[in-house]
Enzyme design. Structure first.
Site, mmCIF file in Angstrom:
data_model
loop_
_atom_site.group_PDB
_atom_site.id
_atom_site.type_symbol
_atom_site.label_atom_id
_atom_site.label_comp_id
_atom_site.label_asym_id
_atom_site.label_seq_id
_atom_site.Cartn_x
_atom_site.Cartn_y
_atom_site.Cartn_z
ATOM 1 N N CYS A 51 0.830 -1.207 0.000
ATOM 2 C CA CYS A 51 0.000 0.000 0.000
ATOM 3 C C CYS A 51 0.866 1.259 0.000
ATOM 4 C CB CYS A 51 -0.915 -0.051 1.214
ATOM 5 S SG CYS A 51 -1.448 1.515 1.853
ATOM 6 N N CYS A 54 0.603 3.606 2.916
ATOM 7 C CA CYS A 54 1.256 3.063 4.101
ATOM 8 C C CYS A 54 2.753 3.327 4.059
ATOM 9 C CB CYS A 54 1.025 1.563 4.209
ATOM 10 S SG CYS A 54 -0.696 1.076 4.208
#
Ligand SMILES: *[C@@H]1O[C@H](CO)[C@@H](O)[C@H](O)[C@H]1NC(C)=O
Length: 183
Positions: A51, A54
């Site tokens: 991600c 992230c």
């Protein structure tokens, strides 16, 4: 000769220490020990290695962890791809998800990911004004479940259920707060 050797050893040792400093100070929580976050004071980030959002906050989360040493809060992260009991569909639209957990009470953190803001969220007890996650209405009974040492499996299922509910609520809250969703 001796001095040179000492210097060499010193350099090697400090090199080791330097390498160690680069190691993460963020606690890793896995499917095997995530129930640890039901006790005490935690900030937990749910992330996936793939991600991009992230990856963006990884550095800030690390700094937050380092600077939070005096705050008596544990900074942790959970790799959702390593959580076999949790369905991937809870996560794909909302990563990372940050939870504040105090004595088993979950709150979603929607604030800025700047280290200063994360720090003051804890230092100034700003989490206090956030409504706890719905579905977590009896944290004490859950804690009791854990502490009373009921059958491991039934306790695990119950906590997993509540955990999923918490995530689901967090996700729903995030979706409804972004009126422009989907982008
Ligand atoms: C949880 O378990 C993992 C894997 O065994 C370990 O690396 C990690 O440090 C543990 N986390 C805590 C908070 O104890």
């Amino acid at each position: 000769m001796k001095a040179a050797l000492c210097l060499l050893v010193l350099g090697w040792v400090s090199g080791l220490c330097g390498a160690e400093e680069k190691e993460s100070s963020v606690l890793t929580v896995t499917s095997g020990n995530w129930t640890l976050i039901l006790e005490g004071h935690w900030m937990v980030e749910f992330y996936a290695p793939w991600c991009p959002a992230c990856q963006q906050i990884e550095g800030d989360w690390e700094d937050f962890s380092k600077r939070s040493s005096g705050l008596n809060v544990k900074v942790a992260k959970v790799d959702v791809t390593e959580q076999p009991g949790v369905s991937g569909r809870f996560f794909v639209t909302k990563l990372p998800t940050i939870f504040h957990v105090k004595d088993g009470v979950f709150r979603c953190y929607h604030g800025s990911r700047m280290v200063e803001d994360l720090h003051s969220f804890i230092a100034d007890n700003k989490w206090n004004v956030i409504e706890p996650v719905a579905g977590w209405k009896s944290p004490s009974s859950v804690l009791m479940t854990g502490m009373a040492g009921l059958f491991h499996l039934s306790g695990w299922i119950r906590q997993t259920h509540i955990y999923l509910t918490a995530l689901w609520e967090c996700l729903l809250g995030a979706l409804t707060s972004f009126s422009s969703w989907p982008p």
